[in-house]
Structure formats: structure tokens, C-alpha cells
Design a protein around this motif. Structure first.
Motif, PDB file in Angstrom:
ATOM      1  N   GLU A 268      -4.528  -2.590   2.513  1.00  0.00           N
ATOM      2  CA  GLU A 268      -4.712  -1.890   3.106  1.00  0.00           C
ATOM      3  C   GLU A 268      -4.506  -1.225   4.576  1.00  0.00           C
ATOM      4  O   GLU A 268      -4.881   0.179   5.228  1.00  0.00           O
ATOM      5  CB  GLU A 268      -6.098  -2.847   2.793  1.00  0.00           C
ATOM      6  N   GLU A 269      -4.302  -2.039   5.816  1.00  0.00           N
ATOM      7  CA  GLU A 269      -3.346  -1.623   6.988  1.00  0.00           C
ATOM      8  C   GLU A 269      -2.473  -0.553   6.900  1.00  0.00           C
ATOM      9  O   GLU A 269      -2.720  -0.467   7.468  1.00  0.00           O
ATOM     10  CB  GLU A 269      -3.134  -2.833   7.457  1.00  0.00           C
TER      11      GLU A 269
ATOM     12  N   ARG B 200      -4.505  -6.524   1.843  1.00  0.00           N
ATOM     13  CA  ARG B 200      -4.471  -6.318   3.268  1.00  0.00           C
ATOM     14  C   ARG B 200      -3.577  -5.396   4.069  1.00  0.00           C
ATOM     15  O   ARG B 200      -3.713  -5.104   4.283  1.00  0.00           O
ATOM     16  CB  ARG B 200      -5.129  -7.716   3.970  1.00  0.00           C
ATOM     17  N   TYR B 201      -2.539  -5.898   3.242  1.00  0.00           N
ATOM     18  CA  TYR B 201      -1.226  -5.468   4.089  1.00  0.00           C
ATOM     19  C   TYR B 201      -1.568  -4.101   3.247  1.00  0.00           C
ATOM     20  O   TYR B 201      -0.878  -3.015   3.980  1.00  0.00           O
ATOM     21  CB  TYR B 201       0.041  -5.929   3.176  1.00  0.00           C
TER      22      TYR B 201
END
Length: 83
Positions: free
Chosen positions: A77-78, A74-75
Motif C-alpha cells: 500500500e505504501e 502495508r508495504y
């Protein structure tokens, strides 16, 4: 060629070797030093941001990533670090 995080040196050297030898580069992410240092307060903001930039550059240079934790995915991707 493979690079590994949390070793920023291993990740960077893997990317450089892959470029020099014109080979694919993969990055295996076990931990993230930049965000971890910032969250723990163990390093100043400037240091943790610099380390994060190096980690992201290594991820962006990779043909593929191996990530051990969904939170790390997620990190990336963000912040736009997933190849």
C-alpha cells in the motif's frame, strides 16, 4: 496464472506467462526479498532496490494478490503495489 514471492523468478515468469497467454495473473506473497535483504544487511542497497523493483512490478501486473502478513500488505500500500 500464479506467481509466488519470495521467488522473484516464479513471480516474473508467472506474469510473463499470463501476458503471453492472455490470462489473469495472481501473485501469492509469502515473503519479500528486497526489503528483507536491505533490513538484514545481507545485500547492498543497489541489489535490494533492484529486487524490490522486480517484486513491485510483479505485484502491479497482478489482477489480485494473496498476502500472508498484514505488514506485507502495508508495504505494498505504501509503495503503490496493490492492484
Amino acid at each position: 496464472m500464479l506467481g509466488f514471492l519470495p521467488s522473484v523468478a516464479a513471480a516474473s515468469l508467472g506474469a510473463l506467462a499470463a501476458r503471453a497467454y492472455r490470462r489473469p495473473y495472481g501473485l501469492i506473497v509469502h515473503d519479500l526479498v528486497g526489503p528483507g535483504a536491505q533490513q538484514s544487511g545481507m545485500a547492498g542497497r543497489r541489489v535490494s532496490q533492484t529486487v524490490s523493483r522486480v517484486e513491485l512490478a510483479a505485484a502491479r501486473a497482478a489482477t489480485g494478490l494473496g498476502i500472508i502478513a498484514e505488514g506485507f500488505r502495508r508495504y505494498f500500500e505504501e509503495v503503490g503495489g496493490i492492484p
